[in-house]
Design a protein around this motif. Structure first.
Motif, PDB file in Angstrom:
ATOM      1  N   THR A 291       0.815  -1.216   0.000  1.00  0.00           N
ATOM      2  CA  THR A 291       0.000   0.000   0.000  1.00  0.00           C
ATOM      3  C   THR A 291       0.849   1.266   0.000  1.00  0.00           C
ATOM      4  O   THR A 291       0.476   2.266  -0.618  1.00  0.00           O
ATOM      5  CB  THR A 291      -0.948   0.016   1.209  1.00  0.00           C
ATOM      6  N   GLU A 292       1.987   1.238   0.680  1.00  0.00           N
ATOM      7  CA  GLU A 292       2.818   2.443   0.753  1.00  0.00           C
ATOM      8  C   GLU A 292       3.480   2.777  -0.576  1.00  0.00           C
ATOM      9  O   GLU A 292       4.088   3.850  -0.735  1.00  0.00           O
ATOM     10  CB  GLU A 292       3.873   2.310   1.857  1.00  0.00           C
ATOM     11  N   GLU A 293       3.371   1.886  -1.563  1.00  0.00           N
ATOM     12  CA  GLU A 293       3.942   2.146  -2.890  1.00  0.00           C
ATOM     13  C   GLU A 293       2.913   2.732  -3.860  1.00  0.00           C
ATOM     14  O   GLU A 293       3.224   2.960  -5.024  1.00  0.00           O
ATOM     15  CB  GLU A 293       4.489   0.835  -3.476  1.00  0.00           C
ATOM     16  N   ARG A 294       1.714   2.998  -3.367  1.00  0.00           N
ATOM     17  CA  ARG A 294       0.620   3.372  -4.261  1.00  0.00           C
ATOM     18  C   ARG A 294       0.348   4.870  -4.324  1.00  0.00           C
ATOM     19  O   ARG A 294      -0.717   5.296  -4.793  1.00  0.00           O
ATOM     20  CB  ARG A 294      -0.661   2.624  -3.841  1.00  0.00           C
ATOM     21  N   LEU A 295       1.298   5.682  -3.870  1.00  0.00           N
ATOM     22  CA  LEU A 295       1.115   7.132  -3.924  1.00  0.00           C
ATOM     23  C   LEU A 295       0.913   7.632  -5.356  1.00  0.00           C
ATOM     24  O   LEU A 295      -0.051   8.368  -5.622  1.00  0.00           O
ATOM     25  CB  LEU A 295       2.291   7.838  -3.263  1.00  0.00           C
ATOM     26  N   PRO A 296       1.783   7.282  -6.320  1.00  0.00           N
ATOM     27  CA  PRO A 296       1.579   7.826  -7.671  1.00  0.00           C
ATOM     28  C   PRO A 296       0.220   7.445  -8.254  1.00  0.00           C
ATOM     29  O   PRO A 296      -0.466   8.289  -8.854  1.00  0.00           O
ATOM     30  CB  PRO A 296       2.722   7.207  -8.479  1.00  0.00           C
ATOM     31  N   GLY A 297      -0.176   6.185  -8.070  1.00  0.00           N
ATOM     32  CA  GLY A 297      -1.468   5.760  -8.591  1.00  0.00           C
ATOM     33  C   GLY A 297      -2.626   6.449  -7.898  1.00  0.00           C
ATOM     34  O   GLY A 297      -3.652   6.771  -8.529  1.00  0.00           O
ATOM     35  N   SER A 298      -2.501   6.691  -6.600  1.00  0.00           N
ATOM     36  CA  SER A 298      -3.558   7.373  -5.856  1.00  0.00           C
ATOM     37  C   SER A 298      -3.720   8.807  -6.338  1.00  0.00           C
ATOM     38  O   SER A 298      -4.851   9.303  -6.491  1.00  0.00           O
ATOM     39  CB  SER A 298      -3.248   7.349  -4.357  1.00  0.00           C
ATOM     40  N   VAL A 299      -2.606   9.492  -6.576  1.00  0.00           N
ATOM     41  CA  VAL A 299      -2.669  10.868  -7.086  1.00  0.00           C
ATOM     42  C   VAL A 299      -3.270  10.881  -8.491  1.00  0.00           C
ATOM     43  O   VAL A 299      -4.092  11.741  -8.823  1.00  0.00           O
ATOM     44  CB  VAL A 299      -1.276  11.517  -7.062  1.00  0.00           C
ATOM     45  N   ALA A 300      -2.897   9.895  -9.320  1.00  0.00           N
ATOM     46  CA  ALA A 300      -3.457   9.821 -10.670  1.00  0.00           C
ATOM     47  C   ALA A 300      -4.973   9.655 -10.617  1.00  0.00           C
ATOM     48  O   ALA A 300      -5.708  10.301 -11.375  1.00  0.00           O
ATOM     49  CB  ALA A 300      -2.820   8.662 -11.439  1.00  0.00           C
TER      50      ALA A 300
END
Length: 341
Positions: A291-300
């Motif tokens: 989950t902590e690797e999902r920042l770029p996808g969350s912003v997208a």
């Protein structure tokens, strides 16, 4: 056969003269997608939309819970739980929660506090325990003079009542008023704004083979029915936010189908909220297992939602999302917004 009209939004600075403003916000549209069950979608000029269907798409959304809805708002997530899917246990200690709340209060328009995990497979938390987790943090925020609206993320009327008494502003009900029959009368009594989210079943069972005839239209119809039930209970539509419930009783394909046509939900005449932050489908599509690797996808996902006129994005990574939205608004407007200077 029922007909649905989805505005095809744009934030491009080259706005044609026949375009109209979507929900009083930052997007415009001059075309719509006409949708019907069992029939191909059709693209039509806005002039072909019946006035009755056009009115909720055009009506400006009035300020709610201290939020202006003519520009995008960020709702920061503060889970004070031991077992939430992404940040369980991180903010369970009271002073750590207050510190994080203070950080978010300087960035976001509203903070959403939850004391019960609604991740797939999660069990129900007793009312007293949920109150014990959330209300002291809300009271601490108010004692610290953190001047930010607070949303209480709960399905339970007793928890909502306690949170509102402690200083919360709004109720975020992931069951869409379907869990606790006392919730709607409480909101009618207090006048607190409400977020109605779509889900099926309960967190414990919602991801067990969820199925829809047409996920976009099925979720729209379900939310329309929940909004009508809320109004019948005495909750004015102007106090209601709708959330299609990404990840709640949906597969990856269901989530993507909803994201692609989010602008349909403006037809309900309410502000729209998207909560996609760090969810499993982002990991699947973005190839980020943790989950902590999902920042770029969350912003997208947040930017895609704002590009469809969604007024509120609910996120874990507040700093990154706020920065991205500032750039989105500046880039699409061609000038830095005055409030961001």
């Amino acid at each position: 056969m029922r007909v649905y009209y989805r505005p095809i939004p744009s934030a491009d600075p080259a706005r044609p003269p026949e375009a109209v403003t979507l929900a009083g916000g930052w997007c415009w549209f001059d075309r719509v997608e006409r949708l019907r069950r069992g029939a191909p979608a059709e693209v039509l000029p806005v002039s072909d939309v019946p006035q009755k269907a056009l009115e909720p798409l055009l009506a400006p959304r009035m300020p709610l819970a201290g939020l202006r809805l003519d520009r995008p708002s960020v709702m920061g997530i503060l889970n004070v739980t031991p077992d939430s899917f992404s940040d369980g246990g991180v903010h369970a200690e009271r002073m750590i929660a207050l510190t994080r709340a203070a950080e978010m209060a300087s960035e976001v328009e509203i903070v959403d506090i939850g004391g019960e995990s609604t991740r797939p497979g999660a069990d129900e938390v007793p009312v007293a325990e949920e109150i014990e987790r959330t209300c002291p943090v809300i009271a601490d925020m108010r004692a610290a003079h953190l001047d930010v609206p607070i949303s209480i993320d709960t399905r339970k009327a007793a928890v909502a009542r306690a949170a509102l008494a402690a200083g919360a502003t709004m109720v975020n009900d992931v069951s869409g008023l379907g869990f606790d029959p006392a919730m709607a009368p409480l909101l009618a009594e207090t006048g607190a704004p409400l977020c109605l989210m779509h889900s099926i079943a309960t967190p414990a069972t919602m991801q067990v083979d969820p199925r829809y005839d047409n996920v976009l239209l099925d979720v729209y119809d379900a939310l329309e029915a929940r909004v009508a039930a809320a109004e019948a209970a005495g909750i004015d539509r102007s106090r209601i936010v709708v959330d299609p419930g990404i990840g709640f009783g949906k597969t990856v394909d269901h989530n993507l189908a909803l994201l692609a046509r989010l602008s349909l939900f403006h037809g309900l005449g309410c502000a729209v909220l998207l909560g996609a932050s760090r969810k499993r489908f982002i990991g699947v599509v973005g190839r980020a297992n943790r989950t902590e690797e999902r920042l770029p996808g969350s912003v997208a996902a947040a930017l895609a939602a704002v590009g469809q006129g969604v007024q509120i994005v609910r996120v874990h990574d507040t700093t990154a999302t706020v920065q991205a939205l500032r750039l989105f608004r500046a880039a699409t407007g061609g000038v830095q917004p005055e409030e961001d200077r």
